[in-house]
Design a protein around this motif. Structure first.
Motif, short mmCIF file in Angstrom:
data_model
loop_
_atom_site.label_atom_id
_atom_site.label_comp_id
_atom_site.label_asym_id
_atom_site.label_seq_id
_atom_site.Cartn_x
_atom_site.Cartn_y
_atom_site.Cartn_z
N ILE A 173 0.91 -0.93 -0.16
CA ILE A 173 -0.12 -0.03 0.11
C ILE A 173 0.78 1.19 0.08
CG2 ILE A 173 -1.86 -1.28 1.26
CD1 ILE A 173 -1.22 0.12 3.85
N ALA A 174 0.27 2.34 -0.37
CA ALA A 174 1.35 3.67 -0.42
C ALA A 174 0.35 4.84 -0.14
CB ALA A 174 1.77 3.71 -1.89
N PHE A 175 1.04 5.88 0.51
CA PHE A 175 0.58 6.92 1.07
C PHE A 175 1.40 8.08 0.42
CE2 PHE A 175 -0.55 3.76 3.99
CZ PHE A 175 -1.86 4.09 4.40
N GLY A 176 0.87 9.31 0.45
CA GLY A 176 1.59 10.37 0.07
C GLY A 176 1.95 10.76 -1.30
N GLU A 177 3.14 11.32 -1.48
CA GLU A 177 3.18 11.98 -2.92
C GLU A 177 3.03 11.10 -4.12
OE1 GLU A 177 6.86 14.30 -3.63
OE2 GLU A 177 6.74 14.93 -1.45
N ASN A 178 3.53 9.83 -4.05
CA ASN A 178 3.54 9.17 -5.40
C ASN A 178 2.02 8.78 -5.72
OD1 ASN A 178 6.27 9.35 -5.05
ND2 ASN A 178 6.37 7.09 -5.04
N PRO A 179 1.21 8.46 -5.08
CA PRO A 179 -0.20 8.10 -5.60
C PRO A 179 -0.95 9.40 -5.81
CG PRO A 179 -0.28 7.35 -3.36
CD PRO A 179 1.26 7.55 -3.82
N LYS A 180 -0.38 10.42 -5.04
CA LYS A 180 -1.16 11.88 -5.32
C LYS A 180 -0.83 12.36 -6.73
CE LYS A 180 -1.30 15.36 -2.85
NZ LYS A 180 -1.03 16.27 -1.86
N VAL A 181 0.34 12.32 -7.00
CA VAL A 181 1.09 12.75 -8.10
C VAL A 181 0.46 11.99 -9.51
CG1 VAL A 181 3.11 13.39 -9.57
CG2 VAL A 181 2.89 13.80 -7.18
N CYS A 182 0.61 10.69 -9.15
CA CYS A 182 0.25 9.70 -10.31
C CYS A 182 -1.04 10.10 -10.83
CB CYS A 182 0.45 8.26 -10.00
SG CYS A 182 0.13 7.13 -11.17
N TYR A 183 -2.01 10.02 -10.06
CA TYR A 183 -3.45 10.20 -10.14
C TYR A 183 -4.00 11.40 -10.28
CZ TYR A 183 -3.51 5.05 -10.43
OH TYR A 183 -3.07 3.71 -10.64
N GLY A 184 -3.39 12.29 -9.51
CA GLY A 184 -3.78 13.96 -9.53
C GLY A 184 -3.39 14.45 -10.67
N ASP A 185 -2.43 13.92 -11.36
CA ASP A 185 -1.85 14.56 -12.66
C ASP A 185 -2.87 14.17 -13.79
OD1 ASP A 185 0.09 15.91 -11.67
OD2 ASP A 185 1.47 14.74 -12.70
N MET A 186 -3.63 12.99 -13.62
CA MET A 186 -4.61 12.55 -14.47
C MET A 186 -5.98 13.02 -14.30
SD MET A 186 -3.30 8.60 -15.50
CE MET A 186 -3.16 8.10 -14.00
N SER A 187 -5.96 13.95 -13.29
CA SER A 187 -7.44 14.41 -12.78
C SER A 187 -8.32 13.33 -12.37
CB SER A 187 -7.91 15.51 -13.96
OG SER A 187 -7.28 16.35 -14.23
N GLN A 188 -7.84 12.40 -11.68
CA GLN A 188 -8.77 11.37 -11.07
C GLN A 188 -8.33 11.22 -9.55
OE1 GLN A 188 -7.25 8.05 -14.02
NE2 GLN A 188 -7.61 6.80 -12.18
N ILE A 189 -9.27 10.18 -8.79
CA ILE A 189 -8.95 10.11 -7.44
C ILE A 189 -7.69 9.09 -7.33
CG2 ILE A 189 -10.66 8.31 -7.35
CD1 ILE A 189 -11.34 9.31 -4.67
N PRO A 190 -6.88 9.02 -6.37
CA PRO A 190 -6.80 10.03 -5.28
C PRO A 190 -5.75 11.21 -5.94
CG PRO A 190 -5.09 8.40 -5.03
CD PRO A 190 -6.03 8.16 -6.28
N SER A 191 -6.37 12.69 -5.40
CA SER A 191 -5.27 13.70 -5.59
C SER A 191 -4.87 14.19 -4.20
CB SER A 191 -5.92 14.71 -6.27
OG SER A 191 -7.24 15.21 -6.03
N THR A 192 -5.45 13.71 -3.14
CA THR A 192 -5.15 14.36 -1.75
C THR A 192 -4.77 12.86 -1.02
OG1 THR A 192 -7.47 14.04 -1.07
CG2 THR A 192 -6.72 16.19 -2.18
N ARG A 193 -4.27 13.37 0.13
CA ARG A 193 -4.07 12.11 1.33
C ARG A 193 -5.18 11.87 1.74
NH1 ARG A 193 0.67 14.95 1.30
NH2 ARG A 193 2.64 13.52 1.85
N MET A 194 -6.22 12.74 1.92
CA MET A 194 -7.70 12.05 2.35
C MET A 194 -8.03 10.98 1.47
SD MET A 194 -9.43 15.61 3.45
CE MET A 194 -9.18 16.42 1.96
N ALA A 195 -8.15 11.43 0.16
CA ALA A 195 -8.57 10.25 -0.76
C ALA A 195 -7.92 9.07 -0.55
CB ALA A 195 -8.43 10.97 -2.06
#
Length: 397
Positions: A152-174
């Motif tokens: 499982i992963a938290f923080g920058e990596n999933p945020k950047v990967c999916y936030g840059d594609m304008s999909q969830i997750p783009s925040t730590r809450m998500a």
């Protein structure tokens, strides 16, 4: 049979020998003693350690060797299925290539086992495995434990990967919300299966059962204090085992991590501070955690840092305050315990796999060389003399 003589035996069990012997039979350690007379066996092979250090093979507790292959570019990169943030059903065993040239480097460094798996693009990345580093070109023959953990992963990596594609997750809450939702579904699935209420099994849910039964841990990519504590919060909420991987800011909350009871796999520190999350990266982290009573191992996160420098990373941690014996344990028995394979590897004890490294000095010191590497009692590396190895064990060009 194989007999190692005249070595300084470091067992990682608290009992060492200034000069001793190790007897190996059928791939297992049969005996360790100050003196062992050579058995009457016509096939007996003897290694004279000549005063070198004989110790358990080194273990890398978190890496991506074979799943991000050296010299292969995109064609050899199978680390992240970055098209869906929740992919627990993916298995590293289906992506690791034992022909990766980096496996030759492990043998030459005395590294005999690795825990390898998906990267950190996804909130849930899939299943890790523990495998031997040499002995076969067929990965199934190298497996020690599969699955060994759920990434499982938290923080920058999933945020950047999916936030840059304008999909969830783009925040730590998500990130936390998606993980909770998946774990909630998995827990419901388990309950319905145990109560006999399932109409049919769900392939994408079955992979969670070893996690829910605490047979394997969640393996959490966490750097920042808040991400570390969120991972702990969710693991406790669902009553799951957890390892804190990277744990870059762990020294800032060492007491809280100790209170959680979860172990840490620290690193890689032998690299640049490439993003905000690692701004407090320091080799002192593992020593601070160890001093607070946290079970710790050290990682290179290969290929972020090269895997052959794992002993050097432990040495640099010792330089920053980690006791020498704990430095050695962080890449042997502690790593084995965290990976859940200490019943087979990580220390020199009768009955365990004969995974052994022989060095001409302390492996945590930069000028030390590995003289021999043995896996399952077979010599897979011999310094400066690869032509002495059987054809199927020669380094791959």
């Amino acid at each position: 049979m194989l007999l190692i003589q005249n070595g300084k035996i470091w067992t990682m069990t608290g009992k060492n020998y200034d000069s001793g012997c190790v007897l190996i039979e059928n791939g297992k350690i049969k005996d360790i003693a100050k003196r062992i007379d050579p058995p009457q066996d016509p096939d007996l092979e003897i290694i004279d350690a000549a005063g070198g250090i004989v110790m358990p093979g080194i273990i890398e507790a978190h890496c991506h060797i074979g799943i991000i292959e050296e010299k292969k570019g995109a064609e050899g990169d199978d680390c992240n299925e970055a098209t869906n943030p929740i992919t627990p059903w993916l298995r590293a065993i289906d992506a690791v290539n034992p022909m990766d040239a980096a496996f030759d480097d492990t043998a030459a460094a005395g590294i005999t086992a690795v825990q390898v798996g998906p990267g950190s693009a996804n909130v849930v990345g899939g299943q890790f495995l523990v495998m031997k580093t040499k002995g076969s070109r067929r990965i199934d023959d190298l497996v020690v434990k599969s699955p060994s953990a759920m990434k499982i992963a938290f923080g920058e990596n999933p945020k950047v990967c999916y936030g840059d594609m304008s999909q969830i997750p783009s925040t730590r809450m998500a990130i936390a919300g998606l993980l909770r939702e998946e774990l909630f579904k998995a827990r419901q699935y388990r309950q319905e299966k145990e109560e006999g209420k399932l109409e049919k099994e769900d392939f994408r849910m079955e992979c969670w059962l070893p996690v829910l039964r605490k047979e394997i841990p969640l393996k959490a990519h966490v750097h920042r204090v808040d991400d570390i504590l969120t991972a702990i919060r969710i693991a406790e909420e669902f009553d799951l085992n957890l390892t804190l991987d990277h744990c870059t800011e762990g020294h800032l909350i060492a007491g809280e991590i100790k209170e959680s009871g979860f172990p840490a796999i620290v690193g890689p520190e032998l690299t640049t501070r490439s993003k905000i999350e690692v701004q407090y990266m320091d080799f002192k982290t593992v020593g601070c955690l160890q001093q607070h009573g946290v079970l710790t191992a050290i990682t290179t996160d290969h290929p972020v840092s090269l895997i052959q420098y794992l002993p050097l990373c432990a040495g640099l941690a010792v330089k920053k305050g980690l006791p020498m014996e704990e430095g050695l344990k962080s890449i042997t028995i502690n790593a084995a315990r965290i990976c859940g394979v200490d019943d087979r590897i990580g220390s020199l004890e009768p009955g365990k796999d004969a995974d052994i490294a022989i060095f001409d000095g302390n492996p945590l010191e930069i000028f030390t060389s590995c003289l021999y590497t043995l896996i399952d009692g077979r010599i897979v590396y011999k310094k400066d003399n690869p032509e002495d190895l059987p054809t199927d064990q020669k380094p791959v060009s």
